[in-house]
Structure formats: structure tokens, C-alpha cells
Design an enzyme around this catalytic site. Sequence first.
Site, PDB file in Angstrom:
ATOM      1  N   HIS A  39       6.194   5.939  -7.856  1.00  0.00           N
ATOM      2  CA  HIS A  39       5.286   5.356  -6.839  1.00  0.00           C
ATOM      3  C   HIS A  39       6.061   5.074  -5.544  1.00  0.00           C
ATOM      4  CE1 HIS A  39       2.103   2.487  -5.358  1.00  0.00           C
ATOM      5  NE2 HIS A  39       3.163   1.970  -4.754  1.00  0.00           N
ATOM      6  N   GLU A  40       7.223   4.432  -5.643  1.00  0.00           N
ATOM      7  CA  GLU A  40       8.001   4.077  -4.435  1.00  0.00           C
ATOM      8  C   GLU A  40       8.429   5.335  -3.687  1.00  0.00           C
ATOM      9  OE1 GLU A  40       7.026   0.394  -5.214  1.00  0.00           O
ATOM     10  OE2 GLU A  40       7.873   1.213  -3.363  1.00  0.00           O
ATOM     11  N   HIS A  82       6.108   6.425  -1.130  1.00  0.00           N
ATOM     12  CA  HIS A  82       6.296   5.745   0.174  1.00  0.00           C
ATOM     13  C   HIS A  82       7.472   6.356   0.922  1.00  0.00           C
ATOM     14  CE1 HIS A  82       3.322   2.829  -0.796  1.00  0.00           C
ATOM     15  NE2 HIS A  82       4.037   2.176  -1.693  1.00  0.00           N
ATOM     16  N   HIS A 100      -0.685   3.362   0.413  1.00  0.00           N
ATOM     17  CA  HIS A 100      -1.388   3.102  -0.849  1.00  0.00           C
ATOM     18  C   HIS A 100      -2.748   3.799  -0.849  1.00  0.00           C
ATOM     19  CE1 HIS A 100       1.229  -0.643  -1.635  1.00  0.00           C
ATOM     20  NE2 HIS A 100       1.631   0.388  -2.380  1.00  0.00           N
TER      21      HIS A 100
END
Lengths: 82, 367
Positions: B119-120, B123, B129
Site C-alpha cells: 500500500h505505501e 504512495h 487513497h
Amino acid sequence: FPVAPEAEDEGKTLQLVESYLQNFYGLQRDHHPHLRSHGENPLAAKLKEMQSFFGLQVTGKPDLDTLEIMKKPRCGVPDVGQ
Amino acid sequence: YMFTPGNPKWKRNNLTYRILNYTPKMRQADVEEAIQKALSVWSNVTPLTFQKVEDKEADIMISFAYRDHRDNSPFDGPNGQLAHAFQPGEGIGGDVHIDEEEAWSKGGNGYNLFIVVAHELGHSLGLSHSDDPGALMYPAYSYTDPNEFLLPQDDIDGIQAIYGKSNTAVQPTGPVTPEACDPNLTFDSITTLRGEIIFFKGRYMLRKHPARTETELNFISLFWPRLPSGIQAAYENVERDEILFFKEDKYWVVSGYDIVPGYPKPIYRLGFPKTVKRINAAYSDENTGKTYFFVADRYWRYDERKKSMDHGYPRKIVSHFGKIGRVDAAFQKDGYVYLFHGRTQFQFDPHAKRIVAQMKSTSWFNC
């Protein structure tokens, strides 16, 4: 449904909601609590923004479903641009 | 999916990463494997490559950190915020910071490092998101077995919109989050559960309570972390307050939120011949204590009290239920049996022994 005991503790709820919206929705920390601004309560406005993002019912109130999402462990990046 | 404001992206496809430190809660090799797997989630669907470097500055610096670690975004101790990352750019750009005070693991207990780092890294590559609850870039943590993990379509669409498609001949695709009122929605299986109806699709379940108009979408793992996704059949034994779940040649018995110890077991324990490889659908008639299992174009009948298959089965579905084709999912409610075939649902009256109505598969969701 059973009501989550924490929800009944207003103070803790408000602190959770405020810190969540400050972390992830840019809610400004209220440095002048004695001044009443006109228009919608900024916290309610940010709460609606968060509820809309998570597909929750947009009530502007910290209802159970909203609190449940706020308690979920999550990524530290805000849901909105700074 | 959403881009990070300003649409930051890396100008090169060949990126470097470095692991600055490790958590004592996991073996170093498991941390490295989790991070490599997390990187491949994104390199598998784009032209991006990630090369590991040591002892020098990398594009993506990955580290475990405590509380205030001098980036204006202090961590908050156990739970709460798990990690954060910086958008593409020089210096701290692209870096991933992981809260050391979380219970990191490579499995389902604590927080799975692979899922969080994947997930990170979204970014780090320029994604913000997503409000798709099934997306990897959805901000709330939810566990998926890393061996079963497939990057959802919403995330594939997002990252390819930034870096382009993968160089592979066949473009990768991912699971789509089911929407209750999607007219094309079909189900893997359905069961009742203490008055509610639970519809299973992939790693999701749609939960319908008779007293609530809206349908709740959750991951199966939210209730039953040790159950696989893609449940092929399920039924409730109301008398025993148990749910039985079937996938391939195995079945699990669940009581409340707990899987009964000793499961999964082979379906052959129930009396199926070895020629049966999977169960398509099942429902249990709490009045007669008989459970009906649907396999291809036939069905078996199991006596819950005798705990054995009734003689004279299998029989052809058409001989008892009529021309409904194969059955994907089934459940019984208020005396009627609901048999699902693709986007169609048949309401069967077991007393009249005939189909009394035909509806769309999504008729329970008040669309």
C-alpha cells in the site's frame, strides 16, 4: 445491535473524531474556542467529507459506522491533499 | 483510484530501493521477502523495475521508525497509524516509513508487512487513497493471505494511468469489488446466518439483514480470517447453529466466528464419491433435517440426523427442481428455496415441488 460502549463516552469519542479529522482531513485545530463562527460547524463539514469518501451515510454525526471506520488501523497519509 | 495532488511521478522506470533497518519482530529474510513481493505487486503491472541497493542513496528508502522521526508526521504507537510514505521526488520523496511499534508479521496475526508496504509503495509511486473498499490503496488495513493476493483492478487502472501498461504480452487484470446493484452480479455461494443472508463473491461477502435496507460489504476475512476466498458452497445447520463452507474437495465447519478445530476435512467424509471434486451449492431444510448438495447437473441429499447420505442419490436436478440448469448458490428462507443460476434466481416451493417465481440475482438488495 449492541451499542459500542466507547460510543457512550462522549469525551473520548470527540477526541477520536477530532484527531482523526485533523490527521486526515486537515481539520484546523480550534485555537479560539470562545469565538463562535457562523455557518456550518467545521468539524461536521469535515465529518461529512470523510463519510462521503468511505461510502458511509453522510450524517455529519459520529455515528457507529463512522466510529468503526475511524478505529480501523490505517495508513498515515491524509485522504485529501494538503 | 486517485492521484496524489499535483500528479507527481518518477521520470524513470528503473527505480532503486534500500532497506535501512529491520524490525526485531520478523526474521530479516522474511522482511526482505515481504518488501520484494510488495514491489513486484507494482512492477508486475507496469514497466517499472526496482533494483535493491546497499550503502548508497536509493529512490525509495524503506525504514522502521518510532514516534517522532523528524518528518513532521510522528507515529502514534501500537495500532492507529501503521505507516506512511512520501510522493515521488528527490530526497525523502518515495521513502516508506513503517511504525516499529506495530506487531509486524508475515501471516494473519498482527499486521501483515507485505500488505502494508505494498500500500505505501502505491504512495511512493504517486497514487493517493482510493475510496474503493476493495482497493489496495483504500486507507484502512484489511488482511488478505499474501499467497492469494491479487492486485485489484482499481489499483491496476490507477498505476497504469501514471506509468503505462505492463510490457507483458497479456495485460494483467485484477478482481473488481462487487456492487450490490450491479445487474451482472453473480454469486459463488450463499448461506443464511442467524436470520441474515450472506452472499459470497471472491474475497467478499455481501451481508443482508432483514431489518436493514442497505447491504453491507465486507471481506470474508473480517469474520473468518482462516477461511479461503472463493467459497463455492455454504449452508447453515440451524439446529446446530453451524455454518458449513465448501471449497474444492474440502469443507470447514464454523460456529459463530470460530472454525471448529479439526477442519477443513475432505468432503468424502460426508459420503461423496471420489469422482466429486467440488460442490457447487448447498442448502439445508431445517424442517426435514435434509441437506441438498448440488454438483454439476446432479444433487445429493444428506440426512443431518443420521449424518449420512440418503440412498438413491445422486439424482438429476431437473427431475426434482425443474429446468433451472446448474445451481451456483442456494439457500432456504421462510419455507422457500432460492436457487441461483448466473444472474437468475428461481424460487422453489418444496411442498408444491415446483418453481413458483423467477427473479434477478440481486433482488434481495432493494436496488
